[in-house]
Design an enzyme around this catalytic site. Sequence first.
Site, mmCIF file in Angstrom:
data_model
loop_
_atom_site.group_PDB
_atom_site.id
_atom_site.type_symbol
_atom_site.label_atom_id
_atom_site.label_comp_id
_atom_site.label_asym_id
_atom_site.label_seq_id
_atom_site.Cartn_x
_atom_site.Cartn_y
_atom_site.Cartn_z
ATOM 1 N N GLU A 43 0.861 -1.193 0.000
ATOM 2 C CA GLU A 43 0.000 0.000 0.000
ATOM 3 C C GLU A 43 0.889 1.231 0.000
ATOM 4 O O GLU A 43 1.567 1.520 0.982
ATOM 5 C CB GLU A 43 -0.902 -0.019 1.237
ATOM 6 C CG GLU A 43 -1.761 1.221 1.375
ATOM 7 C CD GLU A 43 -2.503 1.260 2.707
ATOM 8 O OE1 GLU A 43 -2.841 0.195 3.269
ATOM 9 O OE2 GLU A 43 -2.736 2.371 3.205
ATOM 10 N N ARG A 47 0.655 10.353 0.402
ATOM 11 C CA ARG A 47 1.000 11.375 1.399
ATOM 12 C C ARG A 47 2.197 12.199 1.003
ATOM 13 O O ARG A 47 2.609 13.073 1.754
ATOM 14 C CB ARG A 47 1.365 10.699 2.726
ATOM 15 C CG ARG A 47 0.222 10.090 3.398
ATOM 16 C CD ARG A 47 0.629 9.581 4.752
ATOM 17 N NE ARG A 47 -0.279 8.515 5.092
ATOM 18 C CZ ARG A 47 -0.138 7.705 6.099
ATOM 19 N NH1 ARG A 47 0.909 7.820 6.895
ATOM 20 N NH2 ARG A 47 -1.016 6.768 6.324
ATOM 21 N N THR A 71 -4.246 6.023 2.003
ATOM 22 C CA THR A 71 -4.537 7.416 2.339
ATOM 23 C C THR A 71 -5.361 8.074 1.230
ATOM 24 O O THR A 71 -5.159 9.239 0.868
ATOM 25 C CB THR A 71 -3.252 8.229 2.631
ATOM 26 O OG1 THR A 71 -2.326 7.407 3.369
ATOM 27 C CG2 THR A 71 -3.553 9.443 3.496
ATOM 28 N N LYS A 131 -11.046 -1.527 6.449
ATOM 29 C CA LYS A 131 -9.876 -1.150 7.234
ATOM 30 C C LYS A 131 -10.397 -0.651 8.580
ATOM 31 O O LYS A 131 -11.329 0.159 8.617
ATOM 32 C CB LYS A 131 -9.093 -0.053 6.515
ATOM 33 C CG LYS A 131 -7.988 0.588 7.358
ATOM 34 C CD LYS A 131 -7.012 1.367 6.507
ATOM 35 C CE LYS A 131 -6.104 2.239 7.365
ATOM 36 N NZ LYS A 131 -4.868 2.632 6.683
#
Length: 215
Positions: A43, A47, A71, A131
């Site tokens: 993943e 960011r 994110t 998640k």
Amino acid sequence: MSLPDPFPLVARAPVIPVVVIERVEDAVPLAQALVEGGLPLIEVTLRTPVALEAIRLIAAEVDGAILGAGTVTENAHVEAALEAGAAYLVSPGTTPDFARHLAQAPVPVLPGCASVSEAMALSALGFQVLKFFPAEAAGGVPFLKSIAGPLPGLRFCPTGGIGPANVESYLALPNVVAVGGSWVVPADAIRAGGFGKVRDLAKAASVLKRTAKLG
Ligand code: 3PG
């Protein structure tokens, strides 16, 4: 509504490394180390300014990597991540509107939740694996144990505060299909080009046992 099935994806490894790429030249060797260590699900978090370029490079150059974007917090991220080659998407949380947008994605999505009500709303949209973030801060293993009874159909990928000391207690839960974490991709090792260390951490994580049925 039937959404893209997340189970074949999460079945590939018990741990999803949550990666922050600061320098684009680290992307390929880092992903190679993770694949070699037995953690092909990667993943890459959106960011940093180079995150999308890192996804593009890994998707093009690293055989065996199953690359996701993490994110993912706004609609535009979804399209950008898919265009870069992300095979799945992960969000830290979901507003109702954003959840509906994620439900349109043509790839599996692990949408973020931290409460029973959020989990129920996501389940109603057809999401099956969520998640759970931030796992340790939001109730950890006791929370996941408590919701297994009232939410028997849902499976979770807890992330946030998980590491070698507590990962096995999460993977022992029947409603946890995998965990996410950054402990296998330490920022100092990446900065120093220590990809052998990343490979060794991945190897140790790749053999962790899960209790959950993966389908
Ligand atoms: C994150 O999105 O930062 C992940 O949850 C990683 O959390 P961790 O650094 O505590 O593993």
